[in-house]
Design a protein around this motif. Sequence first.
Motif, PDB file in Angstrom:
ATOM      1  N   ALA A   1      -1.478   4.021   5.474  1.00  0.00           N
ATOM      2  CA  ALA A   1      -1.448   2.760   4.954  1.00  0.00           C
ATOM      3  C   ALA A   1      -1.773   1.493   5.677  1.00  0.00           C
ATOM      4  O   ALA A   1      -2.536   0.733   5.434  1.00  0.00           O
ATOM      5  CB  ALA A   1       0.094   2.558   4.296  1.00  0.00           C
TER       6      ALA A   1
ATOM      7  N   PHE B   1       0.842  -1.204   0.006  1.00  0.00           N
ATOM      8  CA  PHE B   1      -0.010  -0.010   0.017  1.00  0.00           C
ATOM      9  C   PHE B   1       0.798   1.293   0.094  1.00  0.00           C
ATOM     10  O   PHE B   1       0.549   2.243  -0.802  1.00  0.00           O
ATOM     11  CB  PHE B   1      -0.966   0.081   1.247  1.00  0.00           C
ATOM     12  CG  PHE B   1      -2.223  -0.582   1.083  1.00  0.00           C
ATOM     13  CD1 PHE B   1      -3.434   0.245   1.070  1.00  0.00           C
ATOM     14  CD2 PHE B   1      -2.542  -1.960   0.617  1.00  0.00           C
ATOM     15  CE1 PHE B   1      -4.607  -0.573   0.908  1.00  0.00           C
ATOM     16  CE2 PHE B   1      -3.694  -2.586   0.471  1.00  0.00           C
ATOM     17  CZ  PHE B   1      -4.727  -2.000   0.654  1.00  0.00           C
ATOM     18  N   GLN B   2       1.948   1.179   0.830  1.00  0.00           N
ATOM     19  CA  GLN B   2       2.688   2.391   0.971  1.00  0.00           C
ATOM     20  C   GLN B   2       3.608   2.482  -0.302  1.00  0.00           C
ATOM     21  O   GLN B   2       3.817   3.966  -0.579  1.00  0.00           O
ATOM     22  CB  GLN B   2       3.783   2.127   2.291  1.00  0.00           C
ATOM     23  CG  GLN B   2       4.571   3.487   2.388  1.00  0.00           C
ATOM     24  CD  GLN B   2       3.436   4.364   3.118  1.00  0.00           C
ATOM     25  OE1 GLN B   2       2.649   4.188   4.039  1.00  0.00           O
ATOM     26  NE2 GLN B   2       3.644   5.677   2.593  1.00  0.00           N
TER      27      GLN B   2
END
Length: 447
Positions: free
Chosen positions: A430, A251-252
């Motif tokens: 995130a 996600f990050q």
Amino acid sequence: MLKTRKFLLALAVMMLMVFAAACSSDNANTEKETENNNTEQPAPTEEVVETKDPVEIEFWTMQLSPTFDDYINGVIADFESENPHITVKWVDVPWGDMETKILASVASKTAPDVANLNPQFASKLAELDALVNMDEMVPADIRSLYFEGVWNSNKFDGKTFGIPWYLSSQVTMYNTKMFEEAGLDPEKAPKTFDELAEVAKAIKENTGKFAFFPALDGSHFLEALVMKGVELTNADQTKAMFNTPDGIAAFQYYVDLYTNALIPREVLTEGHGKAVDMYQAGQIAILASGPQFLNIVAENAPDILEATKTSTQITGKTGKKNTAAMNLVVPKQSEHQEEAVLFSLFITNAENQVTFDKIVPILPSIETALDDPFFNELPADPTPIDKARLVSASQLRDSEVLIPPMANFEDLRRAMNEALHAAMLGQMTAEEAVKQAEEKWNSILSK
């Protein structure tokens, strides 16, 4: 001398015995023939030809007409020639209408006998137990001809609902001129997501343009998660498993690209079609797609095609590569299931697949078909499309369908993308986004 005479005498006796035996046999045969000739012969029996009742099967495809009319009609004609009692009625359905039409036809008991669907479309029918089990309909020796991973990707609830038809293995197409403008080696494309992020920085800093447009629609983000080593669910698909350090890092990765303006803002609202448009307009340097999309570039932007080189699919630490599959399914309500499966096996045999693959840049689902020189040798004056085909084919044996059929897949995909978008927009971290997606997935998977 005496010994010699005895030998010759013995030899003469042996020859006489052989001759006598032959004469005896001839006489016996002559007598037998005479006896047979004097015996009344039975009247010759007429050969019984088995006739089969005429059958018509209906075959639905997704947006293959009129481009591939000659090919499809040719295969149908060949099949009907080999199976004179079977007639195939071909119906082509627009891509955007297929899901609605196939679900409606099953509900109204007017489904076709054979339908061309991708795994996620087909899995919706498999959820309803509306498709025949190909493990029961197709002999094991025939099943073994198909790529094992692709065949198994059509399993839902332990049953195989489809026969693989044609495949596409994504490659990395990149604009060498933009690489040169950014001071990058035009012979070296990124191989991993980490390398891709570094290329994105270099291109943005040196040209002001974007390196790529990550398509976050469809199942693309889910595939990226798997490549990055993230397990989506447990084995029986009852619990989400992606709330891990690898899941949060994935996600990050996209959050950082977005907040640092290394990818276009439109990634939140548009998908793969936008990526193709931007690549052929010279607005991005890299297009991750199937080789067939180079046909669009060739038609609309021949200068971009000329500058295009191809490399293997970008992946994560797992090294996994994805392949997309199109399948043929047979609804249970078909009154001609055996004939429908027979036709499905015919159109997907090695010879017919190679012929199709030579018309459009796709790949076969029969493993031996990949041995054809078309997938291994370049012509004398190869085009970027020819080179892309060989790159795509070279990685097919190491590729797999990364996202298996899943119940309520659209709900799961939407929940994941909504959480990712929220993180990219800075509405949550995130970690919080992954937690939100996990909770929604567990709720959906428990239904």
